[in-house]
Scaffold this motif. Structure first.
Motif, PDB file in Angstrom:
ATOM      1  N   TYR A  44       0.840  -1.205   0.000  1.00 15.42           N
ATOM      2  CA  TYR A  44       0.000   0.000   0.000  1.00 15.42           C
ATOM      3  C   TYR A  44       0.871   1.250   0.000  1.00 15.42           C
ATOM      4  CZ  TYR A  44      -3.253  -3.571   1.738  1.00 15.42           C
ATOM      5  OH  TYR A  44      -3.995  -4.711   1.893  1.00 15.42           O
ATOM      6  N   ASN A  45       0.386   2.293  -0.667  1.00 14.91           N
ATOM      7  CA  ASN A  45       1.116   3.558  -0.727  1.00 14.91           C
ATOM      8  C   ASN A  45       0.668   4.563   0.339  1.00 14.91           C
ATOM      9  OD1 ASN A  45       2.611   2.743  -3.008  1.00 14.91           O
ATOM     10  ND2 ASN A  45       0.903   3.301  -4.364  1.00 14.91           N
ATOM     11  N   GLY A  46      -0.366   4.238   1.052  1.00 13.22           N
ATOM     12  CA  GLY A  46      -0.878   5.133   2.077  1.00 13.22           C
ATOM     13  C   GLY A  46      -2.266   4.705   2.507  1.00 13.22           C
ATOM     14  N   ALA A  47      -2.884   5.513   3.366  1.00 15.23           N
ATOM     15  CA  ALA A  47      -4.184   5.152   3.925  1.00 15.23           C
ATOM     16  C   ALA A  47      -5.267   5.075   2.858  1.00 15.23           C
ATOM     17  CB  ALA A  47      -4.569   6.145   5.019  1.00 15.23           C
ATOM     18  N   PHE A  48      -5.328   6.065   1.958  1.00 14.79           N
ATOM     19  CA  PHE A  48      -6.364   6.071   0.921  1.00 14.79           C
ATOM     20  C   PHE A  48      -6.167   4.931  -0.063  1.00 14.79           C
ATOM     21  CE2 PHE A  48      -6.497  10.516   2.333  1.00 14.79           C
ATOM     22  CZ  PHE A  48      -7.852  10.630   2.604  1.00 14.79           C
ATOM     23  N   ASP A  49      -4.899   4.651  -0.404  1.00 11.80           N
ATOM     24  CA  ASP A  49      -4.621   3.538  -1.314  1.00 11.80           C
ATOM     25  C   ASP A  49      -4.996   2.206  -0.669  1.00 11.80           C
ATOM     26  OD1 ASP A  49      -3.370   2.348  -3.758  1.00 11.80           O
ATOM     27  OD2 ASP A  49      -1.972   1.545  -2.261  1.00 11.80           O
ATOM     28  N   CYS A  50      -4.730   2.071   0.620  1.00 16.38           N
ATOM     29  CA  CYS A  50      -5.094   0.848   1.350  1.00 16.38           C
ATOM     30  C   CYS A  50      -6.605   0.667   1.362  1.00 16.38           C
ATOM     31  CB  CYS A  50      -4.544   0.903   2.767  1.00 16.38           C
ATOM     32  SG  CYS A  50      -4.936  -0.537   3.789  1.00 16.38           S
ATOM     33  N   TYR A  51      -7.327   1.729   1.615  1.00 17.97           N
ATOM     34  CA  TYR A  51      -8.795   1.669   1.651  1.00 17.97           C
ATOM     35  C   TYR A  51      -9.367   1.252   0.292  1.00 17.97           C
ATOM     36  CZ  TYR A  51     -13.622   3.291   2.006  1.00 17.97           C
ATOM     37  OH  TYR A  51     -15.000   3.379   1.976  1.00 17.97           O
ATOM     38  N   ARG A  52      -8.877   1.888  -0.793  1.00 19.32           N
ATOM     39  CA  ARG A  52      -9.379   1.562  -2.128  1.00 19.32           C
ATOM     40  C   ARG A  52      -9.038   0.123  -2.516  1.00 19.32           C
ATOM     41  NH1 ARG A  52      -7.426   6.844  -3.429  1.00 19.32           N
ATOM     42  NH2 ARG A  52      -5.511   5.857  -4.195  1.00 19.32           N
ATOM     43  N   THR A  53      -7.845  -0.314  -2.160  1.00 16.53           N
ATOM     44  CA  THR A  53      -7.431  -1.674  -2.503  1.00 16.53           C
ATOM     45  C   THR A  53      -8.292  -2.715  -1.805  1.00 16.53           C
ATOM     46  OG1 THR A  53      -5.148  -0.906  -2.789  1.00 16.53           O
ATOM     47  CG2 THR A  53      -5.491  -3.272  -2.528  1.00 16.53           C
ATOM     48  N   ILE A  54      -8.589  -2.473  -0.540  1.00 14.29           N
ATOM     49  CA  ILE A  54      -9.433  -3.411   0.207  1.00 14.29           C
ATOM     50  C   ILE A  54     -10.827  -3.475  -0.409  1.00 14.29           C
ATOM     51  CG2 ILE A  54     -10.550  -3.856   2.429  1.00 14.29           C
ATOM     52  CD1 ILE A  54      -8.105  -2.668   3.797  1.00 14.29           C
ATOM     53  N   ILE A  55     -11.392  -2.321  -0.743  1.00 11.13           N
ATOM     54  CA  ILE A  55     -12.734  -2.286  -1.333  1.00 11.13           C
ATOM     55  C   ILE A  55     -12.754  -3.020  -2.674  1.00 11.13           C
ATOM     56  CG2 ILE A  55     -14.499  -0.787  -2.326  1.00 11.13           C
ATOM     57  CD1 ILE A  55     -14.507  -0.737   0.657  1.00 11.13           C
ATOM     58  N   ASN A  56     -11.720  -2.810  -3.497  1.00  6.68           N
ATOM     59  CA  ASN A  56     -11.693  -3.393  -4.837  1.00  6.68           C
ATOM     60  C   ASN A  56     -11.412  -4.884  -4.825  1.00  6.68           C
ATOM     61  OD1 ASN A  56     -12.191  -0.868  -5.978  1.00  6.68           O
ATOM     62  ND2 ASN A  56     -10.000  -0.383  -6.164  1.00  6.68           N
ATOM     63  N   SER A  57     -10.537  -5.329  -3.964  1.00 10.84           N
ATOM     64  CA  SER A  57     -10.109  -6.734  -3.984  1.00 10.84           C
ATOM     65  C   SER A  57     -10.855  -7.625  -2.996  1.00 10.84           C
ATOM     66  CB  SER A  57      -8.602  -6.831  -3.705  1.00 10.84           C
ATOM     67  OG  SER A  57      -8.300  -6.292  -2.425  1.00 10.84           O
ATOM     68  N   GLU A  58     -11.314  -7.068  -1.887  1.00 11.32           N
ATOM     69  CA  GLU A  58     -11.949  -7.877  -0.840  1.00 11.32           C
ATOM     70  C   GLU A  58     -13.408  -7.496  -0.601  1.00 11.32           C
ATOM     71  OE1 GLU A  58      -9.286  -8.234   2.671  1.00 11.32           O
ATOM     72  OE2 GLU A  58      -7.859  -7.099   1.446  1.00 11.32           O
ATOM     73  N   GLY A  59     -13.855  -6.401  -1.219  1.00 10.60           N
ATOM     74  CA  GLY A  59     -15.224  -5.956  -1.012  1.00 10.60           C
ATOM     75  C   GLY A  59     -15.349  -5.096   0.241  1.00 10.60           C
ATOM     76  N   THR A  60     -16.505  -4.511   0.396  1.00 16.89           N
ATOM     77  CA  THR A  60     -16.731  -3.651   1.563  1.00 16.89           C
ATOM     78  C   THR A  60     -16.586  -4.415   2.868  1.00 16.89           C
ATOM     79  OG1 THR A  60     -18.279  -2.327   0.247  1.00 16.89           O
ATOM     80  CG2 THR A  60     -18.366  -2.061   2.640  1.00 16.89           C
ATOM     81  N   MET A  61     -17.013  -5.665   2.891  1.00 19.49           N
ATOM     82  CA  MET A  61     -16.908  -6.477   4.103  1.00 19.49           C
ATOM     83  C   MET A  61     -15.462  -6.800   4.455  1.00 19.49           C
ATOM     84  SD  MET A  61     -19.849  -6.948   5.531  1.00 19.49           S
ATOM     85  CE  MET A  61     -20.100  -5.202   5.125  1.00 19.49           C
ATOM     86  N   GLY A  62     -14.550  -6.578   3.510  1.00 14.98           N
ATOM     87  CA  GLY A  62     -13.141  -6.777   3.830  1.00 14.98           C
ATOM     88  C   GLY A  62     -12.649  -5.838   4.905  1.00 14.98           C
ATOM     89  N   LEU A  63     -13.312  -4.698   5.042  1.00 11.78           N
ATOM     90  CA  LEU A  63     -12.958  -3.751   6.102  1.00 11.78           C
ATOM     91  C   LEU A  63     -13.409  -4.237   7.473  1.00 11.78           C
ATOM     92  CD1 LEU A  63     -14.027  -0.474   4.260  1.00 11.78           C
ATOM     93  CD2 LEU A  63     -11.678  -1.189   4.731  1.00 11.78           C
ATOM     94  N   TYR A  64     -14.291  -5.250   7.478  1.00 13.34           N
ATOM     95  CA  TYR A  64     -14.844  -5.762   8.741  1.00 13.34           C
ATOM     96  C   TYR A  64     -14.378  -7.177   9.039  1.00 13.34           C
ATOM     97  CZ  TYR A  64     -17.936  -1.713   8.754  1.00 13.34           C
ATOM     98  OH  TYR A  64     -18.434  -0.431   8.765  1.00 13.34           O
ATOM     99  N   LYS A  65     -13.284  -7.596   8.464  1.00 14.08           N
ATOM    100  CA  LYS A  65     -12.760  -8.927   8.765  1.00 14.08           C
ATOM    101  C   LYS A  65     -12.484  -9.054  10.269  1.00 14.08           C
ATOM    102  CE  LYS A  65     -10.585 -10.338   4.416  1.00 14.08           C
ATOM    103  NZ  LYS A  65      -9.305 -10.660   3.743  1.00 14.08           N
ATOM    104  N   GLY A  66     -12.928 -10.168  10.844  1.00 15.78           N
ATOM    105  CA  GLY A  66     -12.719 -10.396  12.274  1.00 15.78           C
ATOM    106  C   GLY A  66     -13.740  -9.712  13.169  1.00 15.78           C
ATOM    107  N   PHE A  67     -14.821  -9.198  12.580  1.00 20.84           N
ATOM    108  CA  PHE A  67     -15.815  -8.485  13.378  1.00 20.84           C
ATOM    109  C   PHE A  67     -16.471  -9.414  14.403  1.00 20.84           C
ATOM    110  CE2 PHE A  67     -19.937  -6.505  14.223  1.00 20.84           C
ATOM    111  CZ  PHE A  67     -19.553  -5.204  14.490  1.00 20.84           C
ATOM    112  N   GLY A  68     -16.542 -10.689  14.094  1.00 19.59           N
ATOM    113  CA  GLY A  68     -17.102 -11.647  15.050  1.00 19.59           C
ATOM    114  C   GLY A  68     -16.323 -11.703  16.350  1.00 19.59           C
ATOM    115  N   ALA A  69     -14.996 -11.491  16.269  1.00 22.30           N
ATOM    116  CA  ALA A  69     -14.182 -11.471  17.494  1.00 22.30           C
ATOM    117  C   ALA A  69     -14.529 -10.271  18.361  1.00 22.30           C
ATOM    118  CB  ALA A  69     -12.700 -11.452  17.129  1.00 22.30           C
TER     119      ALA A  69
END
Length: 382
Positions: A313-338
């Motif tokens: 990742y090149n920074g916070a915004f790049d990390c956010y866009r990459t997660i959305i594009n490759s893992e979907g919106t739920m990728g930001l919530y990985k481990g939410f069950g914990a």
């Protein structure tokens, strides 16, 4: 009486001296002790309502102190395994199981216990406690050498509030490199990495602080300060607002509520709300902290293997866009069950502690003692 004024006072045929009779009337009657009724107006009468009220207040105070102590132990020790699981899920970009609900984490925890032992869920707990202590110590030091207040309340001025936020910004920024080192300790696999020492978090944090240039994919700590401080301060302010609102609502619902218990519940609710609201930003931030650290984590898809972290990742915004594009919106919530398990167990422990302490207080509560006014009570002056 008319016609008797000339007769002397007699008792059983013997004449009484009128002078002696007048002088000793208050204490003697014919050379004998005079018994007077006991004046009960000066005796304290214990009201049953007052006794029960004082007893109930003491019990509520003891329950509040006990619940506060248990909540502190739970927050710092008992829920640590769920923090470890949640962070490992957050930083793994290749995970196919997101663990959005608690039930999917149960078999993984069992497999980790079978392959690595129970200690694997408690890794990094020493460094986490040290970071919390370091944060409190820095805030206390800053409040003493600067006019910035460590605590604020509803009566604080806007200037004091701004200085308090400035204190939070500085303390979060100072702790940032050590937080990064602690994060590595909580997610790295123990079977593929050397077990860190208790004070290695300070050494690794200092090394991370001195690395001002880029080293491979490692992001310099100064480049992480802006998102790290923004996340910390925004989460703190959000939790502060939620805590004040919940406290007011709970007091309005029951004005007789024990203050310590109300604040304890409000703090726990605010922590839960803040963690839920800022979970996506925490996921982004944790991935940036671990990029380029060559950390090997447990594969929570199976719980039986390990995998390296390889991100660019090149920074916070790049990390956010990459997660959305490759893992979907739920990728930001990985481990939410914990996170759900973490606060669910925290609430259950708190409720169970309150119930047990209340029952114990009820059992040992002394029955009300009321002093009743007797029909006849006398004392002897002699």
């Amino acid at each position: 009486m008319a016609g008797l004024s000339g007769y002397d006072r007699v008792y059983r045929g013997r004449q009484l001296d009128s002078r002696q009779y007048q002088d000793n009337l208050s204490e003697k009657y014919y050379d004998r002790d005079f018994i007077r009724p006991l004046d009960l107006t000066s005796l304290p009468i214990l009201s049953e309502e007052n006794y029960q009220s004082d007893n109930d207040i003491a019990i509520k105070k003891s329950v509040g102190i006990g619940c506060g102590l248990v909540s502190l132990i739970t927050e710092n020790l008992l829920i640590h395994p769920f923090i470890v699981l949640r962070r490992q899920c957050q930083v793994n970009p290749r995970a196919t199981t997101y663990h959005l609900v608690p039930i999917t984490l149960i078999p993984v925890m069992i497999r980790l216990h079978q392959t690595q032992g129970l200690n694997t869920l408690w890794k990094g707990i020493g460094s986490v406690l040290l970071i919390r202590g370091l944060t409190l110590g820095i805030e206390d030091l800053l409040s003493k050498i600067t006019p910035w207040p460590k605590e604020i309340d509803n009566n604080s001025s806007i200037k004091a509030f701004g200085q308090h936020i400035l204190l939070k910004c500085v303390s979060i920024g100072i702790v940032a490199p050590f937080y990064s080192a602690s994060l590595v300790e909580t997610v790295q696999s123990e079977i593929a990495s050397e077990k860190p020492g208790i004070l290695d978090v300070f050494r690794d944090g200092a090394i991370r602080l001195l690395e001002v240039g880029t080293k491979g994919r490692l992001i310099p700590i100064y480049a992480l300060l802006t998102p790290h401080i923004t996340y910390g301060v925004a989460k703190y302010l959000f939790g502060l607002i939620v805590r004040n609102v919940v406290t007011r609502i709970m007091f309005l619902r029951d004005r007789r509520s024990q203050e310590k218990l109300v604040k304890l519940h409000a703090t726990l609710i605010s922590m839960c709300a803040a963690d839920v609201a800022f979970y996506p930003l925490e996921t982004v931030l944790h991935r940036l902290h671990l990029q380029g650290t060559r950390t090997i984590i447990d594969n929570l898809d199976s719980g039986r293997s390990v995998m390296p972290l390889l991100t660019g990742y090149n920074g916070a915004f790049d990390c956010y866009r990459t997660i959305i594009n490759s893992e979907g919106t739920m990728g930001l919530y990985k481990g939410f069950g914990a996170l759900v398990l973490q606060f669910g167990i925290h609430f259950l422990v708190l409720k169970a502690t309150k119930y047990i302490l209340t029952e114990i207080g009820t059992i040992f509560k002394t029955k009300s003692k009321v002093v009743k006014t007797p029909g006849q009570m006398y004392y002897n002056d002699a």
